[in-house]
Design an enzyme around this catalytic site. Sequence first.
Site, PDB file in Angstrom:
ATOM      1  N   GLY A 177     -46.503 -76.904 -11.200  1.00 55.92           N
ATOM      2  CA  GLY A 177     -47.774 -76.472 -11.751  1.00 55.92           C
ATOM      3  C   GLY A 177     -48.661 -75.922 -10.659  1.00 55.92           C
ATOM      4  O   GLY A 177     -48.363 -76.055  -9.466  1.00 55.92           O
ATOM      5  N   PRO A 178     -49.778 -75.303 -11.017  1.00 57.22           N
ATOM      6  CA  PRO A 178     -50.653 -74.661 -10.040  1.00 57.22           C
ATOM      7  C   PRO A 178     -51.390 -75.660  -9.156  1.00 57.22           C
ATOM      8  O   PRO A 178     -51.386 -76.867  -9.402  1.00 57.22           O
ATOM      9  CB  PRO A 178     -51.629 -73.857 -10.913  1.00 57.22           C
ATOM     10  CG  PRO A 178     -51.613 -74.556 -12.230  1.00 57.22           C
ATOM     11  CD  PRO A 178     -50.232 -75.101 -12.402  1.00 57.22           C
ATOM     12  N   VAL A 200     -53.369 -79.340 -10.012  1.00 57.82           N
ATOM     13  CA  VAL A 200     -53.058 -79.807 -11.366  1.00 57.82           C
ATOM     14  C   VAL A 200     -52.578 -81.255 -11.394  1.00 57.82           C
ATOM     15  O   VAL A 200     -52.519 -81.876 -12.449  1.00 57.82           O
ATOM     16  CB  VAL A 200     -52.017 -78.876 -12.025  1.00 57.82           C
ATOM     17  CG1 VAL A 200     -50.609 -79.164 -11.527  1.00 57.82           C
ATOM     18  CG2 VAL A 200     -52.093 -78.942 -13.549  1.00 57.82           C
ATOM     19  N   LYS A 218     -49.673 -82.510  -9.368  1.00 64.18           N
ATOM     20  CA  LYS A 218     -48.231 -82.640  -9.163  1.00 64.18           C
ATOM     21  C   LYS A 218     -47.867 -83.844  -8.307  1.00 64.18           C
ATOM     22  O   LYS A 218     -47.029 -84.667  -8.696  1.00 64.18           O
ATOM     23  CB  LYS A 218     -47.670 -81.380  -8.490  1.00 64.18           C
ATOM     24  CG  LYS A 218     -47.822 -80.101  -9.268  1.00 64.18           C
ATOM     25  CD  LYS A 218     -47.158 -78.943  -8.576  1.00 64.18           C
ATOM     26  CE  LYS A 218     -47.777 -78.586  -7.252  1.00 64.18           C
ATOM     27  NZ  LYS A 218     -49.141 -78.045  -7.373  1.00 64.18           N
ATOM     28  N   ASP A 277     -42.240 -82.369  -5.791  1.00 61.91           N
ATOM     29  CA  ASP A 277     -43.409 -81.683  -6.334  1.00 61.91           C
ATOM     30  C   ASP A 277     -43.321 -80.165  -6.133  1.00 61.91           C
ATOM     31  O   ASP A 277     -44.332 -79.464  -6.149  1.00 61.91           O
ATOM     32  CB  ASP A 277     -44.718 -82.234  -5.743  1.00 61.91           C
ATOM     33  CG  ASP A 277     -44.912 -81.887  -4.275  1.00 61.91           C
ATOM     34  OD1 ASP A 277     -43.963 -81.397  -3.626  1.00 61.91           O
ATOM     35  OD2 ASP A 277     -46.031 -82.120  -3.760  1.00 61.91           O
ATOM     36  N   ARG A 309     -62.210 -78.988  -5.426  1.00 67.19           N
ATOM     37  CA  ARG A 309     -63.465 -79.261  -4.710  1.00 67.19           C
ATOM     38  C   ARG A 309     -63.627 -80.769  -4.459  1.00 67.19           C
ATOM     39  O   ARG A 309     -64.076 -81.195  -3.398  1.00 67.19           O
ATOM     40  CB  ARG A 309     -64.655 -78.739  -5.512  1.00 67.19           C
ATOM     41  CG  ARG A 309     -64.662 -77.242  -5.729  1.00 67.19           C
ATOM     42  CD  ARG A 309     -64.905 -76.477  -4.432  1.00 67.19           C
ATOM     43  NE  ARG A 309     -64.923 -75.042  -4.663  1.00 67.19           N
ATOM     44  CZ  ARG A 309     -63.926 -74.202  -4.400  1.00 67.19           C
ATOM     45  NH1 ARG A 309     -62.791 -74.673  -3.902  1.00 67.19           N
ATOM     46  NH2 ARG A 309     -64.037 -72.909  -4.632  1.00 67.19           N
ATOM     47  N   LYS A 310     -63.251 -81.577  -5.443  1.00 72.37           N
ATOM     48  CA  LYS A 310     -63.410 -83.029  -5.315  1.00 72.37           C
ATOM     49  C   LYS A 310     -62.523 -83.612  -4.217  1.00 72.37           C
ATOM     50  O   LYS A 310     -62.911 -84.549  -3.531  1.00 72.37           O
ATOM     51  CB  LYS A 310     -63.109 -83.719  -6.649  1.00 72.37           C
ATOM     52  CG  LYS A 310     -64.225 -83.615  -7.666  1.00 72.37           C
ATOM     53  CD  LYS A 310     -63.876 -84.382  -8.938  1.00 72.37           C
ATOM     54  CE  LYS A 310     -65.019 -84.334  -9.941  1.00 72.37           C
ATOM     55  NZ  LYS A 310     -64.677 -85.047 -11.207  1.00 72.37           N
TER      56      LYS A 310
END
Length: 233
Positions: A31-32, A35, A37, A107, A161-162
């Site tokens: 996944g991007p 997301v 992974k 991953d 960002r988090k």
Amino acid sequence: MAASGTLSSLLKLLSWRNMNLDSYKYIVVEGPIGVGKTTLVNKIAAHLGARVLLEQPQANPFLEKFYRDAGRYALSTQMFFLFQRINQLRETAQNDMFDNPGHLVADFMLAKDSIFASLTLADEELKLYQQMYEHLRPQAATPDLVIYLQAEPETLIERIRKRGIEMESAISQDYLARLCEGYSRFFYHYDDAPLLIVNNEHLDLAGSDADFSLLLARIDGMRGRREFFNRGE
């Protein structure tokens, strides 16, 4: 021909009976960026007592430069990742043959490289990359199960960002939107391995044992080569 096709379909269907997570020896979560992974890989590995194979983006000396000047550093970034990932997969395959039977959860898979390359490389660079990719691709084992995590670009940018990784601060929402589209196109046509497409918008796979259990139950309930899991809000 029709009878042959019907028999093939029937054999595929029968092969799915009594499958569960433990039946898959090589599992990939894809996944991007942002997301979830790696979080899910670690949860599955802990559940199965499996070995883990993780991407190593911090080892790519071009990546931070790419996020700030994609046009200049796209090819060098992509080629580094291609060689890095095939070396990881090749080394793992050699170790598995002699020392490490059992489950492996990763991953990434090598095929993801083509998603990024198609987004970032100019025409002549892409041709060069594709030649090298096609040369190396047969050395990568095919997963027994692929779990493809999806989320909206707005959700991804918030998660990025988090987590506060400095070199990721230059990633734009536009780039993530194009990346999500690239993943969607890739997995729309993907048929190399069983695929579970998971909407990760409203799942807390990191912090909720209940959500993780829902996912495990969905995997155990798979009866086809392509299925979906969307819990909703």
